[in-house]
Motif scaffolding. Structure first.
Motif, short mmCIF file in Angstrom:
data_model
loop_
_atom_site.label_atom_id
_atom_site.label_comp_id
_atom_site.label_asym_id
_atom_site.label_seq_id
_atom_site.Cartn_x
_atom_site.Cartn_y
_atom_site.Cartn_z
N CYS A 71 -1.10 10.88 -9.98
CA CYS A 71 -2.47 11.38 -10.13
C CYS A 71 -2.78 12.63 -9.33
CB CYS A 71 -3.46 10.28 -9.76
SG CYS A 71 -3.35 8.87 -10.86
N VAL A 99 0.84 -1.21 0.00
CA VAL A 99 0.00 0.00 0.00
C VAL A 99 0.87 1.25 0.00
CG1 VAL A 99 -1.60 1.35 1.42
CG2 VAL A 99 -2.04 -1.06 1.00
N VAL A 100 1.94 1.25 0.77
CA VAL A 100 2.84 2.41 0.81
C VAL A 100 3.46 2.64 -0.56
CG1 VAL A 100 5.07 3.21 1.70
CG2 VAL A 100 3.36 2.31 3.27
N TRP A 101 3.94 1.57 -1.18
CA TRP A 101 4.61 1.70 -2.47
C TRP A 101 3.63 2.11 -3.58
CZ3 TRP A 101 8.19 -2.71 -4.64
CH2 TRP A 101 8.90 -2.24 -5.73
N VAL A 102 2.57 1.35 -3.74
CA VAL A 102 1.62 1.61 -4.82
C VAL A 102 0.84 2.90 -4.55
CG1 VAL A 102 -0.40 0.72 -6.04
CG2 VAL A 102 1.46 -0.82 -5.41
N GLY A 103 0.45 3.12 -3.32
CA GLY A 103 -0.27 4.35 -2.98
C GLY A 103 0.59 5.58 -3.20
N GLY A 104 1.86 5.49 -2.90
CA GLY A 104 2.77 6.61 -3.13
C GLY A 104 2.93 6.93 -4.60
N PHE A 106 0.67 6.23 -6.90
CA PHE A 106 -0.62 6.80 -7.31
C PHE A 106 -0.68 8.29 -6.95
CE2 PHE A 106 -4.95 8.08 -6.36
CZ PHE A 106 -5.60 7.75 -7.54
N PHE A 107 -0.26 8.61 -5.74
CA PHE A 107 -0.25 10.01 -5.31
C PHE A 107 0.64 10.85 -6.22
CE2 PHE A 107 2.16 13.26 -3.03
CZ PHE A 107 1.14 14.15 -2.73
N TRP A 147 10.87 5.68 2.04
CA TRP A 147 9.76 4.79 2.41
C TRP A 147 9.67 3.60 1.46
CZ3 TRP A 147 6.78 4.66 6.64
CH2 TRP A 147 6.80 5.76 7.48
#
Length: 90
Positions: free
Chosen positions: A31, A20-25, A27-28, A59
């Motif tokens: 996008c 989540v940290v990797w993919v969410g970062g 994405f942030f 991170w």
């Protein structure tokens, strides 16, 4: 058996959190931050991106280490070997 369940639970939680940290970062960054900085001049935009990625990649490095460690913990701590993963498929 309780030790195996505890290892699997902790490893799975760490694995999901790291992903989540990797993919969410990413994405942030793509996008949210990229469109938000489109109106800035190239100099300040580059400075902002450098500062953001400096913190983000620290991170990400930790997430990669945790992904590998938790993945190996699930494979070898729960299934005892990589071949144990495929026993339930056949």
């Amino acid at each position: 058996m309780a030790g195996t369940v505890a290892i699997a639970t902790i490893a799975l939680i760490l694995h999901i959190f790291s992903a989540v940290v990797w993919v969410g970062g990413m994405f942030f960054a793509l996008c949210v931050l990229r469109p938000a900085t489109a109106g800035l001049e190239p100099g300040p935009r580059l400075d902002l991106w450098l500062r953001v990625f400096e913190r983000f990649f620290a991170w990400v490095f930790a997430a990669i280490v945790l992904l590998l460690a938790s993945g190996y913990a699930m494979i070898f701590g729960v299934y005892a070997r990589i071949g144990g993963l495929f026993l339930g498929l056949f």
